[in-house]
Design a protein around this motif. Structure first.
Motif, PDB file in Angstrom:
ATOM      1  N   ASP A   1       0.773  -1.128  -0.017  1.00 31.36           N
ATOM      2  CA  ASP A   1       0.119   0.121  -0.026  1.00 31.36           C
ATOM      3  C   ASP A   1       0.869   1.164   0.026  1.00 31.36           C
ATOM      4  OD1 ASP A   1      -2.384  -1.668   0.167  1.00 31.36           O
ATOM      5  OD2 ASP A   1      -2.436  -1.347   2.458  1.00 31.36           O
TER       6      ASP A   1
ATOM      7  N   ASP B   1       4.076   1.627  -1.254  1.00 25.18           N
ATOM      8  CA  ASP B   1       4.640   1.671  -2.475  1.00 25.18           C
ATOM      9  C   ASP B   1       3.565   2.244  -3.333  1.00 25.18           C
ATOM     10  OD1 ASP B   1       6.976   0.445  -1.287  1.00 25.18           O
ATOM     11  OD2 ASP B   1       6.585  -1.269  -2.255  1.00 25.18           O
ATOM     12  N   ALA B   2       2.323   1.850  -3.269  1.00 28.83           N
ATOM     13  CA  ALA B   2       1.593   2.308  -4.410  1.00 28.83           C
ATOM     14  C   ALA B   2       1.211   3.671  -4.129  1.00 28.83           C
ATOM     15  CB  ALA B   2       0.057   1.373  -4.190  1.00 28.83           C
ATOM     16  N   ALA B   3       1.159   4.098  -2.574  1.00 33.24           N
ATOM     17  CA  ALA B   3       0.820   5.496  -2.765  1.00 33.24           C
ATOM     18  C   ALA B   3       2.110   6.591  -2.792  1.00 33.24           C
ATOM     19  CB  ALA B   3       0.188   5.772  -1.377  1.00 33.24           C
TER      20      ALA B   3
ATOM     21  N   SER C   1       4.777   6.145  -4.771  1.00 32.55           N
ATOM     22  CA  SER C   1       5.777   6.007  -6.033  1.00 32.55           C
ATOM     23  C   SER C   1       5.683   7.081  -6.632  1.00 32.55           C
ATOM     24  CB  SER C   1       5.201   4.817  -6.692  1.00 32.55           C
ATOM     25  OG  SER C   1       5.367   3.477  -6.072  1.00 32.55           O
TER      26      SER C   1
END
Ligand code: FES
Ligand code: FES
Lengths: 152, 196
Positions: free
Chosen positions: A122, A124-126, A128
């Motif tokens: 989560d 990493d997804a937010a 990046s």
């Protein structure tokens, strides 16, 4: 003419409404905590919140802020999540040169507002879209977990 | 010579029987060809980069005409609006970023998003038949009737962006007006899919 609040304070602006919000903050108000990195929504250094949602202020026209609440790095500690994120950042000494960090903290705060207990994936997804040329990514991730723990 | 031709008379009883038996097949092929022709222009639009870059089988939207995976690890998220902390709206406004920010500055339109995760409405990598069947199926197209589809092509503001994408972005092969007219003709014919 547009009206909005910045960190709780009322402002109005009747200049060029296509001006990027970042220019307004830095050049008109001398609020230089929000950084200019790329000017093309590629690095995340200029991230602020509009009604609690992250936006890249370098590509957001002032007109898009009409009637909204703007929060910048100078005001993010007014709320509990922002305070916890900044405390975790200090505790783990995340910052290296610091240039990207206003944006990192704004994005991390928005993430924790939407997801109280984010996993590594989560995070990493937010995060990046927030580039750090000093590569403090490992400490950023640890500090977000730390902030989540302190808020639990 | 005459004898030879006589031996190959096309109307021998066997040949006649074969012609009669394959007539329905020809009729079906003719209908199939008509539906191919009706749907092909629609397919060419749906599978152009401006449309298919967001109608993806996976969870990473695509960029540019070559369909490169979107930079910055951008992901669909459950409702198609991005991941918590990194929503599409971080960068994509309700209109294109000003050209003064460069030709690759983020494009924008109202409700900029992907289809939601539970209703992906994939356009990429499908045969014309598969694409067509998915498009007209309310279970897979978000509950749209054929009339709703006409309206979607004609009135949705995010769809409309595809024909007015700004910068030097390639346009779909048909104009918006041509596309809407083609969808109307397809719907009026009962929305047949290629091969039907
Ligand atoms: S300065 Fe806005 S994203 Fe880089
Ligand atoms: S701390 Fe130097 S760019 Fe991130």
């Amino acid at each position: 003419m547009v009206k909005f609040t910045i960190n709780g304070k009322a402002h109005s602006f009747d200049g060029d409404l296509a001006m990027p919000l970042l220019w307004y903050l830095r050049d008109e108000l001398a609020m230089t905590g929000t950084k200019y990195g790329c000017g093309m929504a590629l690095c995340g250094a200029c991230t602020v919140h509009l009604d609690g949602q992250s936006v890249r202020s370098c590509v957001t026209p002032v007109s898009a802020a009409d009637g909204k609440k703007i929060t910048t790095i100078e005001g993010v500690d007014a709320e509990r999540i922002g305070r916890a994120v900044q405390a975790a950042w200090r505790k783990l000494q995340v910052v290296q040169c610091g240039y990207c960090q206003s944006g990192q903290i704004m994005t991390a705060t928005a993430l924790l507002a939407a997801n109280k207990n984010p996993s590594d994936a989560d995070i990493d997804a937010a995060m990046s879209g927030n580039i750090c040329r000093c590569a403090t990514y490992v400490r950023i991730r640890a500090a977000i977990h730390e902030a989540a723990r302190s808020l639990a | 010579m005459a004898k030879k031709y006589q031996r190959h008379r096309w109307w021998t009883p066997g040949a006649l029987l074969a012609v009669v038996c394959t007539l329905p097949l020809f009729a079906q092929t003719a209908a199939g060809a008509a539906s191919d022709k009706l749907f092909e222009p629609i397919r060419s639009v749906l599978q152009s980069p401006r449309c298919q870059n967001c109608h993806i089988p996976g969870d990473s939207p695509l960029q540019f005409d070559i369909g490169k995976i979107h930079a910055q690890n951008v992901k669909r998220g459950p409702d198609g609006k991005g991941m918590p902390g990194m929503m599409c709206s971080i960068c994509h406004q309700t209109q294109n970023a000003s050209p003064s920010m460069g030709e690759h500055a983020p494009p924008g339109a109202p409700h900029w998003q992907l289809p939601p995760a539970n209703l992906k409405l994939v356009f990429i990598g499908l045969s014309p038949h598969e694409l067509c069947v998915g498009l007209r199926d309310p279970e897979r197209n978000g509950g749209k009737s054929l009339q709703d589809l006409v309206q979607h092509f004609g009135e949705d503001q995010l769809v409309a962006w595809g024909w007015n994408p700004g910068a030097k972005r390639t346009l779909p092969p048909l104009t918006k007006e041509q596309t809407v007219a083609t969808v109307k003709a397809w719907v009026a014919a009962g929305a047949p899919c290629p091969g039907e």
